[in-house]
Design a protein around this motif. Sequence first.
Motif, mmCIF file in Angstrom:
data_model
loop_
_atom_site.group_PDB
_atom_site.id
_atom_site.type_symbol
_atom_site.label_atom_id
_atom_site.label_comp_id
_atom_site.label_asym_id
_atom_site.label_seq_id
_atom_site.Cartn_x
_atom_site.Cartn_y
_atom_site.Cartn_z
ATOM 1 N N GLN A 136 -9.351 -3.676 0.839
ATOM 2 C CA GLN A 136 -8.618 -2.974 -0.212
ATOM 3 C C GLN A 136 -9.469 -1.884 -0.842
ATOM 4 N N GLU A 137 -10.729 -2.177 -1.118
ATOM 5 C CA GLU A 137 -11.614 -1.199 -1.750
ATOM 6 C C GLU A 137 -11.780 0.044 -0.878
ATOM 7 N N HIS A 147 -5.640 5.756 -1.277
ATOM 8 C CA HIS A 147 -4.401 4.989 -1.242
ATOM 9 C C HIS A 147 -4.298 4.105 -2.481
ATOM 10 N N ILE A 148 -3.100 3.724 -2.817
ATOM 11 C CA ILE A 148 -2.854 2.986 -4.051
ATOM 12 C C ILE A 148 -2.144 1.679 -3.714
ATOM 13 N N PHE A 149 -2.571 0.604 -4.351
ATOM 14 C CA PHE A 149 -1.921 -0.688 -4.193
ATOM 15 C C PHE A 149 -1.077 -0.980 -5.424
ATOM 16 N N LEU A 201 0.848 -1.190 0.000
ATOM 17 C CA LEU A 201 0.000 0.000 0.000
ATOM 18 C C LEU A 201 0.881 1.237 0.000
ATOM 19 N N GLU A 237 -8.617 2.083 -1.052
ATOM 20 C CA GLU A 237 -8.517 2.765 -2.344
ATOM 21 C C GLU A 237 -9.478 3.947 -2.416
ATOM 22 N N THR A 238 -10.633 3.816 -1.816
ATOM 23 C CA THR A 238 -11.598 4.915 -1.770
ATOM 24 C C THR A 238 -11.017 6.100 -1.001
ATOM 25 N N GLU A 239 -10.191 5.819 -0.008
ATOM 26 C CA GLU A 239 -9.538 6.873 0.779
ATOM 27 C C GLU A 239 -8.382 7.519 0.017
ATOM 28 N N LYS A 257 -0.680 4.324 -12.006
ATOM 29 C CA LYS A 257 0.195 3.655 -11.036
ATOM 30 C C LYS A 257 1.665 3.676 -11.460
ATOM 31 N N PRO A 283 -1.642 8.420 -9.738
ATOM 32 C CA PRO A 283 -2.765 7.648 -9.201
ATOM 33 C C PRO A 283 -3.634 6.993 -10.276
ATOM 34 N N GLN A 284 -3.602 7.530 -11.476
ATOM 35 C CA GLN A 284 -4.445 6.986 -12.548
ATOM 36 C C GLN A 284 -3.794 5.785 -13.231
#
Length: 128
Positions: free
Chosen positions: A34-35, A42-44, A3, A38-40, A69, A66-67
């Motif tokens: 994870q969802e 953060h990027i995986f 993360l 990601e909504t917050e 990665k 972010p779009q």
Amino acid sequence: MILLVNYKVTETKALVQGIHYDPFHPTDGFGKAQEELETEGHIFVERSDLPIPENNGMIPHLYVNPQTKEMWHEYEEMPKSEIEILRDENRDLKIALAESVEAQQQDKIENQIAIAELVETLTNKGVL
């Protein structure tokens, strides 16, 4: 998956402020799906996708799009140590002192020339 905790700079650029290598760990993780993370914002990403910073003597900052990665480093100069700052100040003071001594020598020469010219003028006029 790891993360990336990031700070949004623009829509396509975010500064990575932290990396959590096990975000779903029962005690050390975030306790969120994870969802939700990601909504917050953060990027995986895959650990193997992390770029390795150059060893160029500068401070690397990891950024991510972010779009897409896509990740990259941007670098900034290392701040000077106290010793480097003092060394620079010492060098500058030595240069200033040398310039001052040179200026004083030049003034002394100009004063001696002026006195010699004055003595010559006074001698020619019969005052001396």
